[in-house]
Design an enzyme around this catalytic site. Structure first.
Site, mmCIF file in Angstrom:
data_model
loop_
_atom_site.group_PDB
_atom_site.id
_atom_site.type_symbol
_atom_site.label_atom_id
_atom_site.label_comp_id
_atom_site.label_asym_id
_atom_site.label_seq_id
_atom_site.Cartn_x
_atom_site.Cartn_y
_atom_site.Cartn_z
ATOM 1 N N TYR A 92 -22.949 15.705 60.875
ATOM 2 C CA TYR A 92 -24.212 15.774 60.135
ATOM 3 C C TYR A 92 -25.379 16.043 61.101
ATOM 4 O O TYR A 92 -25.424 15.490 62.173
ATOM 5 C CB TYR A 92 -24.421 14.430 59.417
ATOM 6 C CG TYR A 92 -25.707 14.316 58.660
ATOM 7 C CD1 TYR A 92 -26.568 13.265 58.889
ATOM 8 C CD2 TYR A 92 -26.054 15.262 57.712
ATOM 9 C CE1 TYR A 92 -27.748 13.155 58.193
ATOM 10 C CE2 TYR A 92 -27.241 15.156 57.013
ATOM 11 C CZ TYR A 92 -28.093 14.098 57.258
ATOM 12 O OH TYR A 92 -29.276 13.999 56.578
ATOM 13 N N LYS B 148 -17.155 21.451 67.076
ATOM 14 C CA LYS B 148 -16.501 20.198 67.483
ATOM 15 C C LYS B 148 -15.931 19.439 66.284
ATOM 16 O O LYS B 148 -16.513 19.478 65.195
ATOM 17 C CB LYS B 148 -17.515 19.299 68.218
ATOM 18 C CG LYS B 148 -18.350 20.036 69.240
ATOM 19 C CD LYS B 148 -19.224 19.115 70.054
ATOM 20 C CE LYS B 148 -20.181 19.910 70.924
ATOM 21 N NZ LYS B 148 -21.389 20.355 70.214
ATOM 22 N N HIS C 144 -15.036 15.919 69.683
ATOM 23 C CA HIS C 144 -16.441 15.547 69.916
ATOM 24 C C HIS C 144 -16.573 14.221 70.684
ATOM 25 O O HIS C 144 -17.373 14.110 71.614
ATOM 26 C CB HIS C 144 -17.165 15.452 68.566
ATOM 27 C CG HIS C 144 -18.635 15.653 68.644
ATOM 28 N ND1 HIS C 144 -19.378 16.195 67.624
ATOM 29 C CD2 HIS C 144 -19.522 15.373 69.628
ATOM 30 C CE1 HIS C 144 -20.647 16.242 67.978
ATOM 31 N NE2 HIS C 144 -20.774 15.742 69.191
ATOM 32 N N ASP D 6 -23.775 26.346 70.654
ATOM 33 C CA ASP D 6 -23.079 25.061 70.674
ATOM 34 C C ASP D 6 -23.408 24.291 69.402
ATOM 35 O O ASP D 6 -24.524 23.818 69.232
ATOM 36 C CB ASP D 6 -23.523 24.261 71.908
ATOM 37 C CG ASP D 6 -22.740 22.968 72.040
ATOM 38 O OD1 ASP D 6 -21.520 23.047 72.250
ATOM 39 O OD2 ASP D 6 -23.334 21.883 71.914
HETATM 40 N N1 LIG Z 1 -21.292 16.651 72.685
HETATM 41 C C1 LIG Z 1 -22.169 15.726 72.385
HETATM 42 O O1 LIG Z 1 -21.825 14.594 72.079
HETATM 43 C C2 LIG Z 1 -23.625 16.063 72.437
HETATM 44 C C3 LIG Z 1 -24.593 15.057 72.390
HETATM 45 C C4 LIG Z 1 -25.936 15.401 72.482
HETATM 46 C C5 LIG Z 1 -26.275 16.737 72.625
HETATM 47 N N2 LIG Z 1 -25.305 17.710 72.640
HETATM 48 C C6 LIG Z 1 -25.622 19.147 72.782
HETATM 49 O O2 LIG Z 1 -26.647 19.298 73.727
HETATM 50 C C7 LIG Z 1 -27.724 20.008 73.116
HETATM 51 C C8 LIG Z 1 -29.026 19.575 73.714
HETATM 52 O O3 LIG Z 1 -29.155 18.158 73.634
HETATM 53 P P1 LIG Z 1 -30.374 17.423 72.908
HETATM 54 O O4 LIG Z 1 -30.878 18.304 71.838
HETATM 55 O O5 LIG Z 1 -29.916 16.095 72.512
HETATM 56 O O6 LIG Z 1 -31.441 17.210 74.009
HETATM 57 P P2 LIG Z 1 -32.117 18.030 75.214
HETATM 58 O O7 LIG Z 1 -31.795 19.476 75.193
HETATM 59 O O8 LIG Z 1 -31.843 17.199 76.389
HETATM 60 O O9 LIG Z 1 -33.649 17.849 74.821
HETATM 61 C C9 LIG Z 1 -34.168 18.363 73.650
HETATM 62 C C10 LIG Z 1 -35.588 17.851 73.512
HETATM 63 O O10 LIG Z 1 -36.396 18.383 74.544
HETATM 64 C C11 LIG Z 1 -37.473 19.159 73.971
HETATM 65 N N3 LIG Z 1 -37.560 20.384 74.786
HETATM 66 C C12 LIG Z 1 -36.626 21.352 74.906
HETATM 67 N N4 LIG Z 1 -37.045 22.304 75.758
HETATM 68 C C13 LIG Z 1 -38.269 21.935 76.182
HETATM 69 C C14 LIG Z 1 -39.229 22.520 77.058
HETATM 70 N N5 LIG Z 1 -38.984 23.671 77.674
HETATM 71 N N6 LIG Z 1 -40.401 21.876 77.246
HETATM 72 C C15 LIG Z 1 -40.651 20.704 76.631
HETATM 73 N N7 LIG Z 1 -39.796 20.109 75.796
HETATM 74 C C16 LIG Z 1 -38.616 20.712 75.567
HETATM 75 C C17 LIG Z 1 -37.069 19.426 72.555
HETATM 76 O O11 LIG Z 1 -38.193 19.454 71.704
HETATM 77 P P3 LIG Z 1 -38.528 20.713 70.751
HETATM 78 O O12 LIG Z 1 -37.311 21.002 69.908
HETATM 79 O O13 LIG Z 1 -39.691 20.230 69.972
HETATM 80 O O14 LIG Z 1 -38.856 21.850 71.675
HETATM 81 C C18 LIG Z 1 -36.207 18.210 72.210
HETATM 82 O O15 LIG Z 1 -37.019 17.133 71.816
HETATM 83 C C19 LIG Z 1 -27.588 19.680 71.625
HETATM 84 O O16 LIG Z 1 -28.255 20.591 70.802
HETATM 85 C C20 LIG Z 1 -26.098 19.743 71.461
HETATM 86 O O17 LIG Z 1 -25.695 21.091 71.343
HETATM 87 C C21 LIG Z 1 -24.002 17.382 72.556
#
Ligand SMILES: NC(=O)c1ccc[n+]([C@@H]2O[C@H](COP(=O)([O-])OP(=O)(O)OC[C@H]3O[C@@H](n4cnc5c(N)ncnc54)[C@H](OP(=O)(O)O)[C@@H]3O)[C@@H](O)[C@H]2O)c1
Length: 270
Positions: A48, A74, A107, A43
């Site tokens: 940016y 997106k 997006h 994904d």
């Molecule tokens: N469409 C949209 O508008 C939108 C918006 C936001 C996100 N997204 C998508 O959703 C994906 C995930 O969202 P997100 O990155 O914002 O947040 P998330 O997956 O909810 O959380 C990521 C955070 O949790 C930590 N983490 C992950 N796995 C863990 C585990 N097993 N134990 C402890 N900590 C853990 C990561 O730290 P570390 O990296 O240090 O492990 C990072 O700080 C994004 O990469 C993107 O693809 C889409």
């Protein structure tokens, strides 16, 4: 029974893996690690800090065949407002080093999203995009879209985690056979130590993130957790040797406090 290989059928006949890798703010090596760990849905986004060219390098690396990957990217808000959907799409395609994307999403519902989606419909007919979808859409955005376009989106990628569950939008999507995909499933990290879920973590010998991701999967919601660390990348897909009970599912549902971890689709300024 659910497994890492399980896919969900989309309303256009294609299938999407239920667990994917979120690439926001990850180094390129993490994407390779994710593919090696078995992730097939990547994904990304042109925005940016999203890792579109790193995703492209991983696609081109040949670790797995292109047809075994499911690549989602997106269209960013400025491209929507400036009516440059076609140009932006081909810029993404070039960075992704492929000749089609599996899923292309609006997006955010920025001004001009209808025209953008109409252009995406053309790109789909031309064979560059398999499935069309949206992200951060609420019911009224869909209603506007349905009036003026003909392809029903296959997916709505929207914030969903224990602290934020937009039930109205979720119900609307289910009714229209639009698959839900949770962005920020761990609330951008804020729920990884959630006190209320510690007892389930102990009971199943899992981490709180694994409990949350499993809860989403049992609700037929696709997850795209992001991590920069190999052990977490592996752990976030290790979700298939336990099952939450109905009572436990209901309890996690009840933790909803409608608290967003990021922007509101009806009030964003980017
Ligand atoms: N469409 C949209 O508008 C939108 C918006 C936001 C996100 N997204 C998508 O959703 C994906 C995930 O969202 P997100 O990155 O914002 O947040 P998330 O997956 O909810 O959380 C990521 C955070 O949790 C930590 N983490 C992950 N796995 C863990 C585990 N097993 N134990 C402890 N900590 C853990 C990561 O730290 P570390 O990296 O240090 O492990 C990072 O700080 C994004 O990469 C993107 O693809 C889409």
């Amino acid at each position: 029974m659910l497994s890492f290989q399980t896919k969900i059928k989309l309303n256009d006949g294609y299938e999407i893996p239920i667990v994917g890798f979120g690439t926001i703010r990850v180094p390129d090596e993490a994407i390779i690690m994710a593919i090696e760990a078995g992730y097939r849905l990547l994904d990304t986004a042109s925005m940016y800090k999203y890792n579109e060219s790193g995703t492209g390098d991983a696609v081109a690396s040949g670790i797995v065949k292109r047809e075994d990957l499911f690549v989602c990217t997106k269209l960013w808000t400025t491209d929507i407002r400036e009516r440059r959907t076609r140009e932006a799409f081909f810029e993404s395609l070039k960075k992704l080093k492929t000749d089609y994307v599996d899923l292309y999403l609006i997006h955010w519902p920025a001004e001009g999203f209808i025209e953008a989606y109409q252009e995406m419909e053309k790109l789909q007919k031309e064979g560059y995009i398999r499935s069309l979808g949206v992200s951060n859409f609420r019911k009224h955005h869909f209603e506007e879209l349905f009036e003026k376009t003909s392809v029903i989106p296959v997916v709505n990628e929207m914030e969903t985690n224990p602290g934020f569950q937009d039930l109205e939008t979720m119900e609307f999507c289910r009714k229209h056979n639009i698959v839900l995909e949770a962005s920020a499933p761990l609330g951008e990290g804020r729920y990884v130590n959630m006190e209320e879920l510690q007892s389930y973590a102990r009971k199943y010998n899992k981490s709180v993130p694994q409990i949350i991701l499993r809860w989403l999967l049992q609700k037929d919601i696709i997850v795209v957790p992001k991590s920069t660390k190999k052990e977490r990348i592996i752990a976030n897909a290790d979700l298939f040797d336990f099952e939450l009970s109905e009572e436990e599912m209901n309890y996690i549902d009840s933790l909803n406090r409608m608290e967003r971890s990021y922007a509101d689709p009806d009030n964003f300024n980017f």
